[in-house]
Write an enzyme that holds these catalytic residues in place. Structure first.
Site, PDB file in Angstrom:
ATOM      1  N   CYS A   1       0.844  -1.188   0.000  1.00  0.00           N
ATOM      2  CA  CYS A   1       0.000   0.000   0.000  1.00  0.00           C
ATOM      3  C   CYS A   1       0.886   1.248   0.000  1.00  0.00           C
ATOM      4  O   CYS A   1       1.775   1.383   0.839  1.00  0.00           O
ATOM      5  CB  CYS A   1      -0.890  -0.043   1.246  1.00  0.00           C
ATOM      6  SG  CYS A   1      -1.582   1.532   1.745  1.00  0.00           S
ATOM      7  N   GLU A   2       0.641   2.130  -0.935  1.00  0.00           N
ATOM      8  CA  GLU A   2       1.465   3.337  -1.028  1.00  0.00           C
ATOM      9  C   GLU A   2       1.167   4.342   0.075  1.00  0.00           C
ATOM     10  O   GLU A   2       1.948   5.270   0.290  1.00  0.00           O
ATOM     11  CB  GLU A   2       1.322   3.987  -2.404  1.00  0.00           C
ATOM     12  CG  GLU A   2      -0.018   4.590  -2.699  1.00  0.00           C
ATOM     13  CD  GLU A   2      -0.131   5.128  -4.115  1.00  0.00           C
ATOM     14  OE1 GLU A   2      -0.803   6.170  -4.275  1.00  0.00           O
ATOM     15  OE2 GLU A   2       0.431   4.533  -5.055  1.00  0.00           O
ATOM     16  N   HIS A   3       0.073   4.168   0.783  1.00  0.00           N
ATOM     17  CA  HIS A   3      -0.284   5.114   1.841  1.00  0.00           C
ATOM     18  C   HIS A   3       0.390   4.797   3.171  1.00  0.00           C
ATOM     19  O   HIS A   3       0.767   5.704   3.904  1.00  0.00           O
ATOM     20  CB  HIS A   3      -1.804   5.149   2.035  1.00  0.00           C
ATOM     21  CG  HIS A   3      -2.532   5.577   0.809  1.00  0.00           C
ATOM     22  ND1 HIS A   3      -3.689   4.973   0.377  1.00  0.00           N
ATOM     23  CD2 HIS A   3      -2.253   6.545  -0.100  1.00  0.00           C
ATOM     24  CE1 HIS A   3      -4.092   5.556  -0.734  1.00  0.00           C
ATOM     25  NE2 HIS A   3      -3.249   6.503  -1.051  1.00  0.00           N
ATOM     26  N   HIS A   4       0.527   3.499   3.500  1.00  0.00           N
ATOM     27  CA  HIS A   4       1.103   3.111   4.791  1.00  0.00           C
ATOM     28  C   HIS A   4       2.310   2.192   4.648  1.00  0.00           C
ATOM     29  O   HIS A   4       2.900   1.805   5.649  1.00  0.00           O
ATOM     30  CB  HIS A   4       0.042   2.410   5.654  1.00  0.00           C
ATOM     31  CG  HIS A   4      -1.145   3.269   5.921  1.00  0.00           C
ATOM     32  ND1 HIS A   4      -2.323   3.156   5.186  1.00  0.00           N
ATOM     33  CD2 HIS A   4      -1.343   4.269   6.807  1.00  0.00           C
ATOM     34  CE1 HIS A   4      -3.183   4.048   5.625  1.00  0.00           C
ATOM     35  NE2 HIS A   4      -2.630   4.738   6.601  1.00  0.00           N
TER      36      HIS A   4
ATOM     37  N   GLN B   1      -4.808  -0.628  -4.879  1.00  0.00           N
ATOM     38  CA  GLN B   1      -5.430  -1.725  -5.630  1.00  0.00           C
ATOM     39  C   GLN B   1      -6.173  -1.227  -6.857  1.00  0.00           C
ATOM     40  O   GLN B   1      -6.148  -1.866  -7.907  1.00  0.00           O
ATOM     41  CB  GLN B   1      -6.360  -2.512  -4.700  1.00  0.00           C
ATOM     42  CG  GLN B   1      -6.980  -3.720  -5.358  1.00  0.00           C
ATOM     43  CD  GLN B   1      -7.786  -4.558  -4.382  1.00  0.00           C
ATOM     44  OE1 GLN B   1      -7.488  -4.619  -3.203  1.00  0.00           O
ATOM     45  NE2 GLN B   1      -8.829  -5.197  -4.888  1.00  0.00           N
TER      46      GLN B   1
ATOM     47  N   HIS C   1      -6.047  -6.031   2.973  1.00  0.00           N
ATOM     48  CA  HIS C   1      -5.077  -4.964   3.185  1.00  0.00           C
ATOM     49  C   HIS C   1      -4.653  -4.904   4.645  1.00  0.00           C
ATOM     50  O   HIS C   1      -5.484  -4.696   5.532  1.00  0.00           O
ATOM     51  CB  HIS C   1      -5.692  -3.631   2.765  1.00  0.00           C
ATOM     52  CG  HIS C   1      -5.917  -3.542   1.282  1.00  0.00           C
ATOM     53  ND1 HIS C   1      -5.192  -2.711   0.480  1.00  0.00           N
ATOM     54  CD2 HIS C   1      -6.772  -4.216   0.458  1.00  0.00           C
ATOM     55  CE1 HIS C   1      -5.585  -2.853  -0.778  1.00  0.00           C
ATOM     56  NE2 HIS C   1      -6.544  -3.761  -0.812  1.00  0.00           N
TER      57      HIS C   1
ATOM     58  N   CYS D   1      -3.090  -2.623   6.071  1.00  0.00           N
ATOM     59  CA  CYS D   1      -3.310  -1.288   6.637  1.00  0.00           C
ATOM     60  C   CYS D   1      -4.702  -1.175   7.254  1.00  0.00           C
ATOM     61  O   CYS D   1      -4.931  -0.337   8.128  1.00  0.00           O
ATOM     62  CB  CYS D   1      -3.080  -0.195   5.597  1.00  0.00           C
ATOM     63  SG  CYS D   1      -4.100  -0.338   4.127  1.00  0.00           S
TER      64      CYS D   1
END
Length: 179
Positions: free
Chosen positions: A71-74, A112, A140, A142
């Site tokens: 995940c690019e956010h976390h 995703q 996920h 996250c």
């Protein structure tokens, strides 16, 4: 990257000289390079010319291609499977190349929704197919390990191109085969 992991571990309050952590920055950097190796690949390299003439004009489906992404956010993993189908138009792609295309895009910092689109567009570009359909279902970390901590939540995304988008029967056939 190794230096950055050392700084992160120290910022957690850990002792980097502790036997279990002495080589952790090096191992973590090596693991991150492996988990994001898709940045070092190109579509041409992955396909490697594995396109073959074919008169087949029926749906080709590869189901349950396991995928592991970040995940690019976390920067936490998401894990799932992709179902990829296409309608050939004069040529087919080597079976393993479909899985390799999934891996190339999955092994990048990703969401995703974008992963689903990238796989579909790449397969369309390479094969010139009449249509492409991609469904991804993933869990996920996250969402499971932090935040709302929902262990059984599954995210599903789809992307339909060409006849998979314009022809309801083709879309329905694909979705029934996936489910």
């Amino acid at each position: 990257m190794e230096k950055s992991y050392s700084e992160i571990i120290a910022a957690l309050g850990e002792d980097l000289s502790r036997p279990g952590l002495v080589d952790t920055p090096k191992r973590a950097a090596k693991a991150m390079k492996f988990l994001t190796r898709g940045y070092e690949q190109s579509l041409d390299e992955v396909v490697n010319g594995a396109l073959f003439p074919s008169d087949n004009s029926e749906m080709v489906l590869v189901k349950n291609i396991e995928l592991y992404s970040m995940c690019e956010h976390h920067m936490l993993p998401f894990i799932g499977k992709a179902h990829v189908a296409y309608i050939p138009q004069g040529k087919v792609i080597g079976l393993s190349k479909v899985a390799r295309i999934v891996d190339m895009f999955a092994r990048r910092l990703q969401i995703q929704e974008q992963l689903t689109t990238e796989i579909a567009e790449a397969l369309q570009e390479v094969t010139g197919a009449l249509g492409v359909g991609v469904v991804i279902e993933a869990q996920h970390m996250c969402m499971m390990m932090r935040g709302v901590e929902k262990q059984n939540a599954m995210m599903k995304t789809s992307m339909m191109l060409g006849s998979f988008r314009s022809n309801p029967a083709t879309r329905a056939e694909f979705l029934s085969l996936v489910n």
